[in-house]
Structure formats: structure tokens, C-alpha cells
Design a protein around this motif. Structure first.
Motif, PDB file in Angstrom:
ATOM      1  N   MET A   1       0.830  -1.181   0.000  1.00  0.00           N
ATOM      2  CA  MET A   1       0.000   0.000   0.000  1.00  0.00           C
ATOM      3  C   MET A   1       0.876   1.246   0.000  1.00  0.00           C
ATOM      4  O   MET A   1       1.877   1.312   0.699  1.00  0.00           O
ATOM      5  N   GLU A   2       0.493   2.241  -0.794  1.00  0.00           N
ATOM      6  CA  GLU A   2       1.259   3.466  -0.872  1.00  0.00           C
ATOM      7  C   GLU A   2       1.081   4.282   0.402  1.00  0.00           C
ATOM      8  O   GLU A   2       0.056   4.230   1.051  1.00  0.00           O
ATOM      9  N   ASP A   3       2.125   5.062   0.724  1.00  0.00           N
ATOM     10  CA  ASP A   3       1.968   5.933   1.877  1.00  0.00           C
ATOM     11  C   ASP A   3       1.169   7.180   1.498  1.00  0.00           C
ATOM     12  O   ASP A   3       0.948   7.467   0.337  1.00  0.00           O
TER      13      ASP A   3
ATOM     14  N   SER B   1       2.641   9.661  -1.110  1.00  0.00           N
ATOM     15  CA  SER B   1       2.578   9.216  -2.507  1.00  0.00           C
ATOM     16  C   SER B   1       1.214   9.501  -3.113  1.00  0.00           C
ATOM     17  O   SER B   1       1.108   9.916  -4.256  1.00  0.00           O
ATOM     18  N   VAL B   2       0.161   9.273  -2.350  1.00  0.00           N
ATOM     19  CA  VAL B   2      -1.192   9.517  -2.838  1.00  0.00           C
ATOM     20  C   VAL B   2      -1.416  11.011  -3.033  1.00  0.00           C
ATOM     21  O   VAL B   2      -1.983  11.446  -4.027  1.00  0.00           O
ATOM     22  N   ILE B   3      -0.953  11.820  -2.099  1.00  0.00           N
ATOM     23  CA  ILE B   3      -1.116  13.271  -2.206  1.00  0.00           C
ATOM     24  C   ILE B   3      -0.414  13.804  -3.450  1.00  0.00           C
ATOM     25  O   ILE B   3      -0.910  14.707  -4.118  1.00  0.00           O
ATOM     26  N   ASN B   4       0.727  13.257  -3.798  1.00  0.00           N
ATOM     27  CA  ASN B   4       1.499  13.721  -4.950  1.00  0.00           C
ATOM     28  C   ASN B   4       1.148  13.010  -6.250  1.00  0.00           C
ATOM     29  O   ASN B   4       1.787  13.231  -7.268  1.00  0.00           O
ATOM     30  N   ALA B   5       0.145  12.142  -6.248  1.00  0.00           N
ATOM     31  CA  ALA B   5      -0.236  11.407  -7.450  1.00  0.00           C
ATOM     32  C   ALA B   5      -0.785  12.360  -8.508  1.00  0.00           C
ATOM     33  O   ALA B   5      -1.335  13.419  -8.187  1.00  0.00           O
ATOM     34  N   ASP B   6      -0.621  11.992  -9.793  1.00  0.00           N
ATOM     35  CA  ASP B   6      -1.123  12.816 -10.885  1.00  0.00           C
ATOM     36  C   ASP B   6      -2.635  12.936 -10.832  1.00  0.00           C
ATOM     37  O   ASP B   6      -3.336  12.044 -10.370  1.00  0.00           O
ATOM     38  N   PHE B   7      -3.136  14.047 -11.324  1.00  0.00           N
ATOM     39  CA  PHE B   7      -4.568  14.255 -11.404  1.00  0.00           C
ATOM     40  C   PHE B   7      -4.911  14.902 -12.735  1.00  0.00           C
ATOM     41  O   PHE B   7      -4.033  15.398 -13.447  1.00  0.00           O
ATOM     42  N   ILE B   8      -6.184  14.863 -13.091  1.00  0.00           N
ATOM     43  CA  ILE B   8      -6.667  15.524 -14.295  1.00  0.00           C
ATOM     44  C   ILE B   8      -7.892  16.360 -13.930  1.00  0.00           C
ATOM     45  O   ILE B   8      -8.547  16.106 -12.927  1.00  0.00           O
TER      46      ILE B   8
ATOM     47  N   GLY C   1     -13.811   5.613 -13.454  1.00  0.00           N
ATOM     48  CA  GLY C   1     -12.504   5.218 -12.934  1.00  0.00           C
ATOM     49  C   GLY C   1     -12.320   3.719 -13.083  1.00  0.00           C
ATOM     50  O   GLY C   1     -13.243   2.944 -12.833  1.00  0.00           O
ATOM     51  N   LEU C   2     -11.122   3.312 -13.507  1.00  0.00           N
ATOM     52  CA  LEU C   2     -10.797   1.894 -13.694  1.00  0.00           C
ATOM     53  C   LEU C   2      -9.718   1.477 -12.707  1.00  0.00           C
ATOM     54  O   LEU C   2      -8.788   2.233 -12.431  1.00  0.00           O
ATOM     55  N   THR C   3      -9.842   0.258 -12.190  1.00  0.00           N
ATOM     56  CA  THR C   3      -8.931  -0.223 -11.151  1.00  0.00           C
ATOM     57  C   THR C   3      -7.592  -0.687 -11.706  1.00  0.00           C
ATOM     58  O   THR C   3      -7.441  -0.932 -12.903  1.00  0.00           O
ATOM     59  N   ARG C   4      -6.645  -0.821 -10.807  1.00  0.00           N
ATOM     60  CA  ARG C   4      -5.341  -1.424 -11.113  1.00  0.00           C
ATOM     61  C   ARG C   4      -5.441  -2.930 -10.879  1.00  0.00           C
ATOM     62  O   ARG C   4      -6.411  -3.415 -10.327  1.00  0.00           O
ATOM     63  N   GLY C   5      -4.389  -3.645 -11.268  1.00  0.00           N
ATOM     64  CA  GLY C   5      -4.323  -5.050 -10.914  1.00  0.00           C
ATOM     65  C   GLY C   5      -4.500  -5.983 -12.087  1.00  0.00           C
ATOM     66  O   GLY C   5      -4.564  -5.577 -13.237  1.00  0.00           O
ATOM     67  N   LYS C   6      -4.579  -7.251 -11.752  1.00  0.00           N
ATOM     68  CA  LYS C   6      -4.670  -8.316 -12.747  1.00  0.00           C
ATOM     69  C   LYS C   6      -5.900  -8.153 -13.637  1.00  0.00           C
ATOM     70  O   LYS C   6      -5.840  -8.311 -14.845  1.00  0.00           O
ATOM     71  N   ASP C   7      -7.040  -7.837 -13.035  1.00  0.00           N
ATOM     72  CA  ASP C   7      -8.283  -7.629 -13.771  1.00  0.00           C
ATOM     73  C   ASP C   7      -8.709  -6.173 -13.649  1.00  0.00           C
ATOM     74  O   ASP C   7      -8.959  -5.699 -12.542  1.00  0.00           O
ATOM     75  N   THR C   8      -8.783  -5.474 -14.774  1.00  0.00           N
ATOM     76  CA  THR C   8      -9.235  -4.084 -14.762  1.00  0.00           C
ATOM     77  C   THR C   8     -10.751  -4.060 -14.644  1.00  0.00           C
ATOM     78  O   THR C   8     -11.448  -4.748 -15.378  1.00  0.00           O
ATOM     79  N   ARG C   9     -11.254  -3.259 -13.708  1.00  0.00           N
ATOM     80  CA  ARG C   9     -12.694  -3.176 -13.474  1.00  0.00           C
ATOM     81  C   ARG C   9     -13.101  -1.722 -13.270  1.00  0.00           C
ATOM     82  O   ARG C   9     -12.299  -0.897 -12.862  1.00  0.00           O
ATOM     83  N   PHE C  10     -14.379  -1.447 -13.519  1.00  0.00           N
ATOM     84  CA  PHE C  10     -14.927  -0.140 -13.202  1.00  0.00           C
ATOM     85  C   PHE C  10     -15.078  -0.060 -11.693  1.00  0.00           C
ATOM     86  O   PHE C  10     -15.574  -0.986 -11.063  1.00  0.00           O
ATOM     87  N   HIS C  11     -14.656   1.039 -11.059  1.00  0.00           N
ATOM     88  CA  HIS C  11     -14.870   1.137  -9.618  1.00  0.00           C
ATOM     89  C   HIS C  11     -15.584   2.410  -9.207  1.00  0.00           C
ATOM     90  O   HIS C  11     -16.038   2.515  -8.075  1.00  0.00           O
TER      91      HIS C  11
ATOM     92  N   MET D   1     -14.676  18.510 -12.709  1.00  0.00           N
ATOM     93  CA  MET D   1     -14.279  17.498 -11.731  1.00  0.00           C
ATOM     94  C   MET D   1     -12.765  17.377 -11.755  1.00  0.00           C
ATOM     95  O   MET D   1     -12.160  17.361 -12.835  1.00  0.00           O
ATOM     96  N   ILE D   2     -12.174  17.291 -10.584  1.00  0.00           N
ATOM     97  CA  ILE D   2     -10.738  17.043 -10.463  1.00  0.00           C
ATOM     98  C   ILE D   2     -10.594  15.607  -9.986  1.00  0.00           C
ATOM     99  O   ILE D   2     -11.131  15.246  -8.931  1.00  0.00           O
ATOM    100  N   ALA D   3      -9.918  14.789 -10.784  1.00  0.00           N
ATOM    101  CA  ALA D   3      -9.785  13.360 -10.473  1.00  0.00           C
ATOM    102  C   ALA D   3      -8.311  13.005 -10.327  1.00  0.00           C
ATOM    103  O   ALA D   3      -7.466  13.513 -11.063  1.00  0.00           O
ATOM    104  N   GLN D   4      -8.011  12.136  -9.381  1.00  0.00           N
ATOM    105  CA  GLN D   4      -6.629  11.779  -9.082  1.00  0.00           C
ATOM    106  C   GLN D   4      -6.370  10.304  -9.343  1.00  0.00           C
ATOM    107  O   GLN D   4      -7.214   9.453  -9.062  1.00  0.00           O
ATOM    108  N   PHE D   5      -5.202  10.019  -9.908  1.00  0.00           N
ATOM    109  CA  PHE D   5      -4.757   8.641 -10.054  1.00  0.00           C
ATOM    110  C   PHE D   5      -4.189   8.214  -8.708  1.00  0.00           C
ATOM    111  O   PHE D   5      -3.410   8.935  -8.096  1.00  0.00           O
ATOM    112  N   THR D   6      -4.611   7.048  -8.220  1.00  0.00           N
ATOM    113  CA  THR D   6      -4.220   6.582  -6.883  1.00  0.00           C
ATOM    114  C   THR D   6      -3.795   5.122  -6.939  1.00  0.00           C
ATOM    115  O   THR D   6      -3.731   4.532  -8.018  1.00  0.00           O
ATOM    116  N   GLU D   7      -3.602   4.547  -5.778  1.00  0.00           N
ATOM    117  CA  GLU D   7      -3.254   3.128  -5.717  1.00  0.00           C
ATOM    118  C   GLU D   7      -4.379   2.260  -6.261  1.00  0.00           C
ATOM    119  O   GLU D   7      -4.156   1.133  -6.670  1.00  0.00           O
ATOM    120  N   HIS D   8      -5.612   2.772  -6.285  1.00  0.00           N
ATOM    121  CA  HIS D   8      -6.754   2.014  -6.784  1.00  0.00           C
ATOM    122  C   HIS D   8      -7.144   2.382  -8.215  1.00  0.00           C
ATOM    123  O   HIS D   8      -7.745   1.578  -8.908  1.00  0.00           O
TER     124      HIS D   8
END
Length: 77
Positions: free
Chosen positions: A1-3, A6-13, A26-36, A47-54
Motif C-alpha cells: 500500500m502506498e503511503d 505518494s497519494v497526495i502527490n499522485a497525478d490528477f486531471i 474510474g478503472l482499477t489497477r491489478g490483474k483484472d481491470t474493473r470499473f470502480h 471534476m478534479i480526479a486523481q490517479f491513486t493506488e486504486h
């Protein structure tokens, strides 16, 4: 898990809807990509959206201005 730092400094759009009914998904990370997560925006809403660990990717449906640190582009027709 990111600290927390790292999440605060993650890229956003920034997404600005240019018509009613723009959808951001938003789509998840990992083996299977899913809508979350999804949001619906009406014309003029932002809307301001951020890329995160999820969140590894985002899908935009409809006409919208998408702004990133790399530049801007228009989604939709």
C-alpha cells in the motif's frame, strides 16, 4: 500500500463538461481491470480526479475538455 505522501502527490486531471451527461469512469489497477467509480457531469461542471493506488485509468464519455500536466485535449465529437 502506498503511503499518504505518494497519494497526495499522485497525478490528477481536470475534466470540464462541454455538454450535459458527460460520464467519467474510474478503472482499477491489478490483474483484472474493473470499473470502480463513475460520475456524471452536466455542461460547465468541473471534476478534479486523481490517479491513486486504486485508480490506474479513467474513461471519459461525452464532449469534455480534459486538462493534465501534459496539456489539454477535447473528448467527444
Amino acid at each position: 500500500m502506498e503511503d499518504r505522501e505518494s497519494v497526495i502527490n499522485a497525478d490528477f486531471i481536470v475534466i470540464k463538461a462541454l455538454e450535459n451527461g458527460v460520464t467519467m469512469i474510474g478503472l482499477t489497477r491489478g490483474k483484472d481491470t474493473r470499473f470502480h467509480h463513475s460520475e456524471k457531469l452536466d455542461k460547465g461542471e468541473v471534476m478534479i480526479a486523481q490517479f491513486t493506488e486504486h485508480t490506474s485509468a479513467m474513461k471519459i464519455r461525452g464532449r469534455a475538455l480534459v486538462m493534465t500536466k501534459y496539456g489539454s485535449l477535447e473528448a467527444g465529437e
